[in-house]
Write an enzyme that holds these catalytic residues in place. Structure first.
Site, PDB file in Angstrom:
ATOM      1  N   CYS A 198      20.910 -56.254 -41.446  1.00  0.00           N
ATOM      2  CA  CYS A 198      21.734 -57.146 -42.265  1.00  0.00           C
ATOM      3  C   CYS A 198      22.535 -58.098 -41.392  1.00  0.00           C
ATOM      4  O   CYS A 198      22.836 -59.217 -41.791  1.00  0.00           O
ATOM      5  CB  CYS A 198      22.672 -56.329 -43.144  1.00  0.00           C
ATOM      6  SG  CYS A 198      21.814 -55.356 -44.406  1.00  0.00           S
ATOM      7  N   CYS A 345      21.752 -62.202 -27.428  1.00  0.00           N
ATOM      8  CA  CYS A 345      21.673 -61.990 -28.874  1.00  0.00           C
ATOM      9  C   CYS A 345      23.102 -61.961 -29.415  1.00  0.00           C
ATOM     10  O   CYS A 345      23.963 -62.671 -28.901  1.00  0.00           O
ATOM     11  CB  CYS A 345      20.908 -60.704 -29.204  1.00  0.00           C
ATOM     12  SG  CYS A 345      21.678 -59.205 -28.558  1.00  0.00           S
TER      13      CYS A 345
END
Length: 386
Positions: A198, A345
């Site tokens: 998510c 990231c």
């Protein structure tokens, strides 16, 4: 009809305050005072006080579950508030277990809340889960889901599980020996990076509410012995079409029984193989970017997050190569093998996986940026939000 007995014995007679608070439950056919007494005597552990844990905790508390345990080692952040409805703006920076305890006290002060502010792992899971009648798994990663399912099987307690992503949700119940487990539904974990979280793909907050409410409903049914639980049945919800469908599944007769709890991060391939020699800090990256701008360095800065995350914030001069494309090999042909690749990231997990994947593909100059964009925003570009 449900052939399974209620989970536990009923508690003492309800006092006037409990009767008034639970009056709508007491009117339910087949539920009544006895069902409410069972709820009041029950102990439920909720894993995760996040998107799924939030509605589940609130509805379990409102229903009158006597003791609720909450295990979560995280703190409340602004980005949580879009879906984690048990927390509010005033809770920012608080431990989620403490925030959840405060919210539950507002909903139902008769509930005893036990907080466990640590990460569930193979060393502590069995002792913790064994102290409860039922576990509600609202975790957001595969390693914890396998851990909870295996632990619940060892402890002989039901595992009410749910998952959400983008506009969809799933929910089921696992309970050995009465039915199949999470391993029967998902015998092997997906390849690392193949299923976004998510945090990388997004989720509609209301979907968490839908699935979390169903999880709470399943827990209440199991505790009181009413209805037909989702044993061997997977419910799938699609918010975009406002539709549900169901898949039945069974125990795998050829599956080897789980005889011990293991290293679930390693099992799911989420253990990073990168070490300090394969990493640089964001301060070092900033210096390298300055060197590249001056023509004294030549490298590629690779962002392995999803495109939607880059729209929020990115490091200037980086190029997008989503982790899933990299792991699948689709992006490898476009990456240079003759110069340095610095990979980042959100926080470091996916970049570590990317460095490992590049090493397996024969890239010898791939280096992780530790801390990812969160660390970049904190140290190099303060004031930017993620």
């Amino acid at each position: 009809m449900n052939s399974l007995p209620p989970l536990g014995e009923p508690g003492p007679d309800l006092d006037p305050a409990q009767v008034e608070r639970s009056s709508r439950n007491l009117m339910l056919p087949g539920f009544g005072v006895l069902g409410q007494r069972r709820l009041a005597n029950a102990r439920v552990l909720v894993v995760g006080a996040g998107g799924l844990g939030s509605p589940a905790l609130l509805y379990l508390a409102a229903a009158g579950v006597g003791t609720i345990g909450v295990v979560d080692d995280d703190v409340v952040e602004v980005s949580n508030l879009q879906r984690q409805v048990i927390h509010g703006t005033g809770d920012l920076g608080r431990l989620k277990v403490d925030s959840a305890r405060s919210a539950i006290a507002e909903v139902n002060p008769l509930v005893d809340v036990e907080t466990h502010a640590f990460r569930l792992d193979a060393a502590n899971a069995l002792e913790l889960v064994s102290g409860y009648d039922l576990v509600v798994d609202g975790s957001d990663n595969f390693a914890t889901r396998y851990l909870v399912s295996d632990t619940a099987a060892f402890a002989s307690v039901p595992d009410v599980w749910g998952a959400v992503l983008r506009f969809a949700g799933q929910v089921s119940v696992f309970w050995a020996p009465h039915g199949p487990s999470y391993r029967d539904l998902f015998p092997e974990p997906p390849e690392p990076g193949s299923v976004p979280s998510c945090g990388t793909a997004g989720v509609l907050g209301a979907v968490c509410g839908v699935i979390g409410a169903v999880m709470a409903s399943e827990a209440v049914k199991l505790i009181t012995g009413i209805g037909s639980p989702l044993l061997g049945r997977l419910q799938l919800f699609d918010a975009l079409t406002a539709s549900w469908r169901e898949i039945e599944f069974e125990r795998d007769p050829d599956a080897s029984p789980v005889t011990m709890l293991a290293d679930y991060d390693a099992f799911c391939g989420t253990t990073s193989g990168a070490d300090d020699r394969d990493a640089i800090t964001v301060e070092q990256l900033r210096a390298l970017l300055d060197e590249r701008a001056a023509g004294r360095a030549d490298f590629d800065l690779i962002d392995v997050r999803e495109a939607g995350e880059r729209e929020i914030v990115s490091i200037p001069g980086s190029r997008s190569v989503p982790l899933a494309d990299l792991v699948a090999g689709a992006a490898l042909a476009d990456l240079p093998r003759d110069r340095e690749l610095y990979v980042y990231c959100k926080a470091g997990l996916r970049s570590a996986q990317a460095v490992d994947a590049l090493a397996r593909a024969g890239f010898t100059h791939a280096t992780q940026v530790t801390g990812g964009i969160l660390e970049w925003v904190r140290i190099v570009a303060p004031g930017r939000a993620y």
